[in-house]
Design an enzyme around this catalytic site. Structure first.
Site, PDB file in Angstrom:
ATOM      1  N   HIS A  30       0.814  -1.210   0.000  1.00  0.00           N
ATOM      2  CA  HIS A  30       0.000   0.000   0.000  1.00  0.00           C
ATOM      3  C   HIS A  30       0.854   1.269   0.000  1.00  0.00           C
ATOM      4  O   HIS A  30       1.789   1.404   0.782  1.00  0.00           O
ATOM      5  CB  HIS A  30      -0.916   0.004   1.230  1.00  0.00           C
ATOM      6  N   HIS A  48      -4.799   4.764  10.256  1.00  0.00           N
ATOM      7  CA  HIS A  48      -3.780   5.808  10.394  1.00  0.00           C
ATOM      8  C   HIS A  48      -4.299   6.964  11.230  1.00  0.00           C
ATOM      9  O   HIS A  48      -5.468   7.333  11.150  1.00  0.00           O
ATOM     10  CB  HIS A  48      -3.268   6.287   9.039  1.00  0.00           C
ATOM     11  N   GLU A  90      -8.374  15.379   7.555  1.00  0.00           N
ATOM     12  CA  GLU A  90      -8.433  14.786   6.218  1.00  0.00           C
ATOM     13  C   GLU A  90      -9.869  14.825   5.706  1.00  0.00           C
ATOM     14  O   GLU A  90     -10.787  14.339   6.362  1.00  0.00           O
ATOM     15  CB  GLU A  90      -7.944  13.342   6.286  1.00  0.00           C
ATOM     16  N   TYR A  99     -15.907   2.791  -3.550  1.00  0.00           N
ATOM     17  CA  TYR A  99     -14.835   3.057  -2.607  1.00  0.00           C
ATOM     18  C   TYR A  99     -14.704   1.909  -1.602  1.00  0.00           C
ATOM     19  O   TYR A  99     -15.386   1.847  -0.603  1.00  0.00           O
ATOM     20  CB  TYR A  99     -15.021   4.419  -1.925  1.00  0.00           C
ATOM     21  N   HIS A 137      -8.252   6.593  11.947  1.00  0.00           N
ATOM     22  CA  HIS A 137      -9.341   6.153  11.072  1.00  0.00           C
ATOM     23  C   HIS A 137      -8.779   5.159  10.066  1.00  0.00           C
ATOM     24  O   HIS A 137      -7.574   4.974   9.952  1.00  0.00           O
ATOM     25  CB  HIS A 137     -10.023   7.330  10.374  1.00  0.00           C
TER      26      HIS A 137
HETATM   27 FE   FE2 Z   1      -7.035   8.667   5.715  1.00  0.00          FE
END
Ligand code: FE2
Length: 409
Positions: A264, A301, A308, A317, A339
């Site tokens: 990732h 994270h 964000e 998504y 989150h």
């Molecule tokens: Fe994020």
């Protein structure tokens, strides 16, 4: 934007005379950033750019902001937001701080008034729709997927050819490609996910005749953001030629070349632009991680230094399945709070080769507050979707009005 362009009539050397066939001397105007120390353009005008005949108050739409307190991740459903039809005056403030504001509008097909943002650059993402933006530098066509970047103090008006959903990122600074994408003299480097060919400025100058022409100006005072209606003696679209590195342009997300990896990749590889104290990234359809044990959706994270904002504009998504997030949603994940994917999305993503998602992200270093438009379309259930239950189920407050138990499926 250190990418030189020249259009229309120019004298051979700067700051020298340019006249029409009747001997009329054109007026030269320098539009420059950071006090003659950054990008600029020289414009040659028929009229006098400073000649105003009136100044009146322009009442802006509600610019009030409410702090994110008590702290919660937020989900705002922009497709439920009723806005005015004007591409400028119809905007409703969704989120904002003292560095950047995000507003949203669903336009009709009537043109906006002439407008300029004297606070900072605007980067307007076109979710759907098409049309043109007429500016002092020329006409810039826009279509779905475009970022329309309009430098501070550029007189312009929006002319939609069809109803358009516009996501306006209004900075208090300039908006430009990330410095790490640029050579020391400003060329986009090989590792950047786009290059100069992908940036589309005006192709020709655009002149309109007129007298006593009103321009709406958004600007700042010590009391905050305000508006003024200035009346100009002659039409601001009187430029017969210009050259330089400062001008409006568009960039379409189709032309962005996503950077992918064996495992990732973090959001900075998806960056498009940056301004003072914020960045703009986009997550676009792409092949995903090819390590045999890779987990394609993000790890959890904590953005300890930033808020964000994701705006979900297309596709599917993967990481947000089960959260209520859909097309037209915004998620706000505040700094100081972890989150990541809904738990069920992690297993579901294993072995996936390709993501169809399209989302635009704004990360800010200062906390974002909710605008009146954001407050109007909040999904109160969102904060509890990772746990699967909210405060009522654990005996806590239910003052957010949301249901007590939620599904993660
Ligand atoms: Fe994020």
């Amino acid at each position: 934007m250190a990418y030189y362009r020249a259009l229309g009539r120019l004298p051979r050397q700067r700051h020298t005379q340019l006249r029409d066939d009747d001997g009329h001397l054109f007026r030269e105007e320098l539009m420059g950033e950071e006090g003659f120390s950054s990008d600029s353009s020289l414009l040659y005008r028929r009229g006098v750019p400073s000649a105003i005949t009136d100044s009146q108050v322009w009442e802006l739409p509600d610019q009030s902001r409410t702090p994110n307190h008590p702290l919660k991740p937020r989900h705002l459903r922009l497709h439920d937001l009723d806005t005015g039809a004007c591409p400028v005056e119809g905007r409703r403030l969704v989120l904002g701080n003292n560095d950047v504001r995000i507003a949203y509008v669903v336009t009709g097909t009537d043109p906006s008034p002439l407008y300029r943002n004297a606070i900072g650059d605007e980067c307007v993402f076109v979710e759907t729709g098409s049309g043109v933006v007429e500016t002092v530098f020329g006409v810039v066509p826009y279509r779905a997927g475009d970022y329309v970047v309009v430098p501070r103090a550029t007189d312009h008006r929006w002319v939609p050819a069809e109803a358009s959903r516009l996501y306006a990122i209004e900075a208090n600074s300039h908006i430009h490609p990330p410095k790490r994408y640029l050579s020391k003299y400003g060329q986009l480097l090989e590792h950047a996910p786009y290059c100069e060919r992908d940036l589309h400025g005006p192709d020709e100058t655009f002149e309109v005749e007129g007298t006593d022409v009103e321009v709406l100006v958004k600007h700042r005072t010590s009391a905050g953001i305000v508006g003024t209606r200035l009346t100009y003696a002659t039409h601001p679209f009187d430029v017969v030629g210009w050259d330089g590195c400062l001008y409006p342009y568009t960039f379409n997300i189709e032309d962005y070349m996503p950077i992918t990896g064996k495992v990732h990749q973090p959001p900075p590889v998806h960056q498009v632009f940056e301004g003072w104290n914020f960045v703009v990234c986009n997550f676009l359809p792409r092949k995903v991680d090819y390590h045999e044990l890779a987990i394609p959706v993000p790890y959890y994270h904590s953005n300890v230094d930033s808020d964000e904002v994701m705006f979900y504009v297309g596709g599917d998504y993967e990481a947000r399945k089960g959260s209520g997030i859909g097309i037209g949603s915004i998620s706000l994940h505040p700094g100081g709070h972890a989150h990541g994917p809904q738990p069920s999305a992690i297993e579901a993503s294993l072995g996936v080769q390709y993501f169809e998602e399209s989302a635009v992200m704004v990360d800010t270093f200062a906390p974002l507050e909710l605008g009146e438009g954001g407050r109007a379309v909040e999904d109160p259930a969102y904060a509890w979707t990772w746990a699967g239950r909210g405060p009522a189920a654990s005996g806590g407050s239910t003052d957010d009005g949301g249901p007590a138990v939620y599904s993660n499926s």
